[in-house]
Design a protein around this motif. Structure first.
Motif, mmCIF file in Angstrom:
data_model
loop_
_atom_site.group_PDB
_atom_site.id
_atom_site.type_symbol
_atom_site.label_atom_id
_atom_site.label_comp_id
_atom_site.label_asym_id
_atom_site.label_seq_id
_atom_site.Cartn_x
_atom_site.Cartn_y
_atom_site.Cartn_z
ATOM 1 N N LYS A 151 5.323 -24.728 -7.362
ATOM 2 C CA LYS A 151 5.376 -23.948 -8.600
ATOM 3 C C LYS A 151 4.369 -22.804 -8.560
ATOM 4 C CE LYS A 151 6.902 -27.807 -11.519
ATOM 5 N NZ LYS A 151 6.529 -28.722 -12.636
ATOM 6 N N LEU A 152 3.219 -23.062 -7.970
ATOM 7 C CA LEU A 152 2.168 -22.055 -7.903
ATOM 8 C C LEU A 152 2.611 -20.831 -7.095
ATOM 9 C CD1 LEU A 152 -0.771 -21.223 -8.469
ATOM 10 C CD2 LEU A 152 -1.443 -22.493 -6.430
ATOM 11 N N VAL A 153 3.224 -21.058 -5.918
ATOM 12 C CA VAL A 153 3.596 -19.923 -5.059
ATOM 13 C C VAL A 153 4.884 -19.251 -5.506
ATOM 14 C CG1 VAL A 153 2.421 -20.939 -3.076
ATOM 15 C CG2 VAL A 153 4.871 -21.331 -3.376
ATOM 16 N N ALA A 154 5.696 -19.955 -6.297
ATOM 17 C CA ALA A 154 7.008 -19.418 -6.683
ATOM 18 C C ALA A 154 6.890 -18.070 -7.394
ATOM 19 C CB ALA A 154 7.742 -20.415 -7.572
ATOM 20 N N SER A 155 5.860 -17.903 -8.215
ATOM 21 C CA SER A 155 5.725 -16.668 -8.988
ATOM 22 C C SER A 155 5.260 -15.485 -8.143
ATOM 23 C CB SER A 155 4.747 -16.881 -10.145
ATOM 24 O OG SER A 155 3.493 -17.311 -9.663
ATOM 25 N N TYR A 156 4.874 -15.751 -6.896
ATOM 26 C CA TYR A 156 4.399 -14.664 -6.015
ATOM 27 C C TYR A 156 5.430 -14.291 -4.952
ATOM 28 C CZ TYR A 156 -0.118 -15.606 -8.163
ATOM 29 O OH TYR A 156 -1.135 -15.774 -9.062
ATOM 30 N N GLU A 157 6.539 -15.019 -4.878
ATOM 31 C CA GLU A 157 7.573 -14.724 -3.891
ATOM 32 C C GLU A 157 8.264 -13.394 -4.199
ATOM 33 O OE1 GLU A 157 10.200 -18.017 -4.129
ATOM 34 O OE2 GLU A 157 9.064 -19.263 -2.742
ATOM 35 N N ALA A 158 8.854 -12.795 -3.170
ATOM 36 C CA ALA A 158 9.624 -11.567 -3.333
ATOM 37 C C ALA A 158 10.790 -11.597 -2.348
ATOM 38 C CB ALA A 158 8.745 -10.350 -3.080
ATOM 39 N N ASP A 159 11.718 -10.665 -2.485
ATOM 40 C CA ASP A 159 12.856 -10.625 -1.573
ATOM 41 C C ASP A 159 12.424 -10.389 -0.130
ATOM 42 O OD1 ASP A 159 14.627 -11.025 -3.638
ATOM 43 O OD2 ASP A 159 15.041 -8.892 -3.935
#
Length: 224
Positions: A151-159
Motif C-alpha cells: 500500500k505504501l509504494v502503490a501511491s508512488y508508482e507510475a506508468d
C-alpha cells in the motif's frame, strides 16, 4: 550475529592493481561470504546516452554505441519500451536513434557488454525499475508487513516505473521508506528530463562501486 570486514589487499605486487576483500564471518569465525572486488572503474549499472548503430532483425537485437567505438548488445525482445533522447522518423527503433540505456552485463572476452532500457536505481529499502510491471515486496518479509508496504509504494508508482521493496524495509520506519521512494522517483524523472538536453555518450549516472552495492543489499539486522 555475522561480522563483516572490508579491507584493501594486494594480490599481485607486479601488476600493482588495487583490490578490496569482502570477508564475512559467523559467530564461530567461520566464513559466510568471501569476495574480492577490483577497485578499478566498472561500466556495470552506469547509465549512458547511446546511439543505435545497427538493428539486426534476425537476432531481434540492436547494437548501441555508448562510447566512441564501444558497442553494447541491446535485446529487442527484452526491451520493448525505449527512452529516446533523439528520434528519427517512425515509431520503431532504428539506426541513428539516441536512447538512454543502463549497462546490465559487463563485456566477457569477445562478447560486448549488454545494455537495457530497464533503468534500475537502487536504495537501501527500495529499488526503482523502469518498466510497466507491478511493484513487488521481498518474500522474506512476513505477510502483514508485506501488505503494508504494498500500500505504501502503490501511491508512488507510475506508468514508466515500478518499485521492488527490499528486505531491509521489514523493520524500517515508513518515513524513511517514503523519503527513499521520493528520492528515487525524483532521480529517475530528472535523469530522463536532462537526458533530452545532453549530448551523445553522456554519462547520466555513474554507479557506486560493487562493494557498496553489495552493502546496500545486505539485511543489516543480521550483521555488524
Amino acid at each position: 550475529m555475522n561480522r563483516l570486514a572490508i579491507t584493501r589487499v594486494t594480490l599481485n605486487e607486479k601488476l600493482n592493481k588495487k583490490h578490496l576483500a569482502w570477508i564475512c564471518l559467523d559467530e564461530k569465525r567461520e566464513f559466510v561470504d568471501f569476495q574480492v572486488f577490483d577497485e578499478e572503474t566498472s561500466l556495470l549499472n552506469n547509465i549512458y546516452i547511446g546511439r543505435v548503430e545497427n538493428v539486426v532483425k534476425n537476432i531481434n537485437a540492436a547494437f548501441v554505441e555508448i562510447q566512441k567505438n564501444v558497442l553494447c548488445y541491446y535485446s529487442l525482445q527484452e526491451n520493448t519500451r525505449h527512452i529516446f533522447t533523439k528520434k528519427k522518423k517512425g515509431s520503431t527503433l532504428q539506426q541513428g536513434d539516441e536512447i538512454i540505456v543502463q549497462i546490465s552485463k559487463e563485456p566477457v572476452k569477445t562478447k560486448p557488454a549488454t545494455c537495457s532500457s530497464h533503468i534500475n536505481l537502487t536504495g537501501k529499502y527500495v529499488a526503482l525499475v523502469a518498466d510497466n510491471g507491478r511493484s513487488g515486496v521481498s518474500s522474506k518479509i512476513n505477510e502483514p508487513r508485506r501488505n503494508q508496504l504494498k500500500k505504501l509504494v502503490a501511491s508512488y508508482e507510475a506508468d514508466a516505473y515500478s518499485f521492488v521493496v527490499r528486505t531491509n524495509a521489514k523493520s524500517a520506519p515508513d518515513e524513511l521508506i517514503r523519503a527513499e521512494l521520493i528520492r528515487l522517483k525524483d532521480q529517475y524523472e530528472q535523469l530522463v528530463r536532462i537526458g533530452s538536453h545532453r549530448t551523445l555518450y553522456s554519462v547520466l549516472h555513474r554507479q557506486e562501486p560493487l562493494y557498496i552495492q553489495k552493502l546496500q543489499a545486505l539485511y543489516t539486522d543480521k550483521i555488524t
